[in-house]
Design a protein around this motif. Structure first.
Motif, PDB file in Angstrom:
ATOM      1  N   SER A  36       9.650   4.063  13.159  1.00 56.46           N
ATOM      2  CA  SER A  36       8.893   4.593  14.214  1.00 56.46           C
ATOM      3  C   SER A  36       7.771   3.722  14.658  1.00 56.46           C
ATOM      4  O   SER A  36       7.330   2.879  13.888  1.00 56.46           O
ATOM      5  CB  SER A  36       8.333   5.888  14.017  1.00 56.46           C
ATOM      6  OG  SER A  36       7.248   6.179  13.156  1.00 56.46           O
ATOM      7  N   LEU A  37       7.698   3.646  16.042  1.00 55.81           N
ATOM      8  CA  LEU A  37       6.615   2.796  16.555  1.00 55.81           C
ATOM      9  C   LEU A  37       5.580   3.883  16.955  1.00 55.81           C
ATOM     10  O   LEU A  37       6.165   4.998  17.856  1.00 55.81           O
ATOM     11  CB  LEU A  37       7.093   2.085  17.866  1.00 55.81           C
ATOM     12  CG  LEU A  37       8.070   0.987  17.525  1.00 55.81           C
ATOM     13  CD1 LEU A  37       8.330  -0.002  18.677  1.00 55.81           C
ATOM     14  CD2 LEU A  37       7.092  -0.032  16.601  1.00 55.81           C
ATOM     15  N   SER A  38       4.489   3.719  16.881  1.00 55.17           N
ATOM     16  CA  SER A  38       3.506   4.709  17.322  1.00 55.17           C
ATOM     17  C   SER A  38       2.288   3.810  18.425  1.00 55.17           C
ATOM     18  O   SER A  38       2.029   2.771  18.409  1.00 55.17           O
ATOM     19  CB  SER A  38       2.431   5.244  16.499  1.00 55.17           C
ATOM     20  OG  SER A  38       1.679   4.292  15.773  1.00 55.17           O
ATOM     21  N   TRP A  56       5.857   2.012  11.584  1.00 55.09           N
ATOM     22  CA  TRP A  56       5.840   3.140  10.218  1.00 55.09           C
ATOM     23  C   TRP A  56       7.390   3.116   9.841  1.00 55.09           C
ATOM     24  O   TRP A  56       8.309   2.681  10.521  1.00 55.09           O
ATOM     25  CB  TRP A  56       5.566   4.340  10.944  1.00 55.09           C
ATOM     26  CG  TRP A  56       4.237   4.549  11.580  1.00 55.09           C
ATOM     27  CD1 TRP A  56       3.965   4.100  12.724  1.00 55.09           C
ATOM     28  CD2 TRP A  56       3.165   5.470  10.919  1.00 55.09           C
ATOM     29  NE1 TRP A  56       2.474   4.515  12.915  1.00 55.09           N
ATOM     30  CE2 TRP A  56       2.142   5.309  11.904  1.00 55.09           C
ATOM     31  CE3 TRP A  56       3.216   5.968   9.650  1.00 55.09           C
ATOM     32  CZ2 TRP A  56       0.730   5.781  11.443  1.00 55.09           C
ATOM     33  CZ3 TRP A  56       1.714   6.479   9.379  1.00 55.09           C
ATOM     34  CH2 TRP A  56       0.625   6.295  10.140  1.00 55.09           C
ATOM     35  N   LYS A  57       7.628   3.403   8.573  1.00 54.10           N
ATOM     36  CA  LYS A  57       8.900   3.746   7.768  1.00 54.10           C
ATOM     37  C   LYS A  57       8.595   4.990   6.996  1.00 54.10           C
ATOM     38  O   LYS A  57       7.598   4.950   6.210  1.00 54.10           O
ATOM     39  CB  LYS A  57       9.023   2.602   6.949  1.00 54.10           C
ATOM     40  CG  LYS A  57      10.461   2.880   6.147  1.00 54.10           C
ATOM     41  CD  LYS A  57      10.909   1.409   5.400  1.00 54.10           C
ATOM     42  CE  LYS A  57      12.047   2.036   4.749  1.00 54.10           C
ATOM     43  NZ  LYS A  57      12.595   0.882   4.049  1.00 54.10           N
ATOM     44  N   MET A  58       9.427   5.747   6.990  1.00 51.90           N
ATOM     45  CA  MET A  58       9.558   6.850   6.019  1.00 51.90           C
ATOM     46  C   MET A  58      10.156   6.456   4.861  1.00 51.90           C
ATOM     47  O   MET A  58      11.253   5.985   4.575  1.00 51.90           O
ATOM     48  CB  MET A  58      10.749   8.172   6.712  1.00 51.90           C
ATOM     49  CG  MET A  58       9.978   8.687   7.863  1.00 51.90           C
ATOM     50  SD  MET A  58       8.754   9.747   7.507  1.00 51.90           S
ATOM     51  CE  MET A  58       9.695  11.130   6.610  1.00 51.90           C
ATOM     52  N   THR A  63       7.397  11.425   3.198  1.00 52.12           N
ATOM     53  CA  THR A  63       6.155  10.187   3.214  1.00 52.12           C
ATOM     54  C   THR A  63       6.231   9.362   4.144  1.00 52.12           C
ATOM     55  O   THR A  63       7.440   8.525   3.959  1.00 52.12           O
ATOM     56  CB  THR A  63       5.822   9.916   1.639  1.00 52.12           C
ATOM     57  OG1 THR A  63       5.918  10.900   1.049  1.00 52.12           O
ATOM     58  CG2 THR A  63       4.684   8.744   1.816  1.00 52.12           C
ATOM     59  N   ASN A  64       5.287   9.094   5.151  1.00 50.05           N
ATOM     60  CA  ASN A  64       5.453   7.880   6.095  1.00 50.05           C
ATOM     61  C   ASN A  64       4.388   7.124   6.069  1.00 50.05           C
ATOM     62  O   ASN A  64       3.278   7.539   6.035  1.00 50.05           O
ATOM     63  CB  ASN A  64       5.545   8.715   7.484  1.00 50.05           C
ATOM     64  CG  ASN A  64       5.920   7.971   8.687  1.00 50.05           C
ATOM     65  OD1 ASN A  64       6.476   6.899   8.355  1.00 50.05           O
ATOM     66  ND2 ASN A  64       5.738   8.519   9.811  1.00 50.05           N
ATOM     67  N   LEU A  65       4.822   5.744   5.738  1.00 52.51           N
ATOM     68  CA  LEU A  65       3.709   4.627   5.632  1.00 52.51           C
ATOM     69  C   LEU A  65       3.817   3.891   7.049  1.00 52.51           C
ATOM     70  O   LEU A  65       4.699   3.429   7.528  1.00 52.51           O
ATOM     71  CB  LEU A  65       3.873   3.914   4.423  1.00 52.51           C
ATOM     72  CG  LEU A  65       3.905   4.488   3.093  1.00 52.51           C
ATOM     73  CD1 LEU A  65       4.393   3.774   2.061  1.00 52.51           C
ATOM     74  CD2 LEU A  65       2.434   4.985   2.849  1.00 52.51           C
ATOM     75  N   GLY A  66       2.435   3.263   7.383  1.00 51.75           N
ATOM     76  CA  GLY A  66       2.489   2.568   8.570  1.00 51.75           C
ATOM     77  C   GLY A  66       1.326   1.725   8.518  1.00 51.75           C
ATOM     78  O   GLY A  66       0.341   1.676   7.828  1.00 51.75           O
ATOM     79  N   VAL A  67       1.640   0.588   9.239  1.00 54.30           N
ATOM     80  CA  VAL A  67       0.617  -0.625   9.571  1.00 54.30           C
ATOM     81  C   VAL A  67       0.079  -0.572  11.091  1.00 54.30           C
ATOM     82  O   VAL A  67       1.054  -0.326  11.858  1.00 54.30           O
ATOM     83  CB  VAL A  67       1.070  -2.031   9.000  1.00 54.30           C
ATOM     84  CG1 VAL A  67      -0.034  -2.879   9.660  1.00 54.30           C
ATOM     85  CG2 VAL A  67       1.345  -1.876   7.712  1.00 54.30           C
TER      86      VAL A  67
END
Length: 197
Positions: A36-38, A56-58, A63-67
């Motif tokens: 996803s893009l936020s 982001w990546k699930m 659990t979702n991790l993002g930069v």
């Protein structure tokens, strides 16, 4: 912060109607391997930054991790009795965030969140030829709770609140000694938009 808590409460009361809009019956985009893009709006915390972008990546079904990257640039001009007043403010930050969804099976998904990050800030105010300002960097961590609402499977809105610990070190542009502060405080984030794929 009160507005964010009210928005979170209203999202929590919203019916889980996303499933009826998706032919496959899935109420949200939360699945392992999804990206996803936020796109965030200005927030109330020093670590959360300003208008930002995230990738982001699930990494699991919950659990979702993002930069995230946050940027801010403002310029102001005003007339006052001392002369023309001008101001500049620039900030940039980068962070790593994580969300752990407590219930990933509904259109409204509550989550626990955590983040670490850092950034740079420069400010300057000039009046009648004399200028004052500072520049510095910050580093910190935060944790909180929030809700993410999926009106359709591929789009979500999220908001949250929590606690930040931030260390800030700066120097005065006039050449005065460096200063540093350690602050602990609450933050509230305005709604952010996520596009899932």
């Amino acid at each position: 912060m009160k507005k964010t808590l009210l928005a979170l409460a209203l999202l929590g009361l919203a019916p889980a109607g996303g499933a009826a809009q998706d032919p496959a019956g899935a109420p949200n985009g939360l699945r392992k391997g999804a990206y996803s893009l936020s796109f965030g709006l200005p927030s109330g915390g020093p670590l959360a930054g300003h208008a930002g972008l995230g990738f982001w990546k699930m990494v699991s079904d919950r659990t979702n991790l993002g930069v995230t990257l946050d940027l801010r640039r403002t310029r102001t001009e005003a007339e006052n009795p001392g002369g023309q007043q001008e101001g500049r403010d620039f900030g940039a930050g980068v962070g790593v965030q994580a969300k752990r969804y407590l219930d990933a099976t509904r259109a409204v998904a509550p989550f626990l969140g955590g983040r670490v990050g850092g950034g740079y800030r420069f400010t300057e105010q000039s009046t009648g030829g004399s200028a004052v300002g500072s520049e510095g960097w910050r580093a910190g961590a935060g944790a909180g709770v929030g809700l993410e609402w999926f009106p359709v499977r591929s789009v979500s809105l999220a908001g949250g609140t929590g606690l930040d610990v931030v260390y800030y070190r700066s120097r005065n542009l006039a050449g005065e000694a460096d200063s540093s502060t350690l602050s602990v405080g609450t933050f509230s984030t305005d709604l952010s938009l996520q596009i899932w794929f």
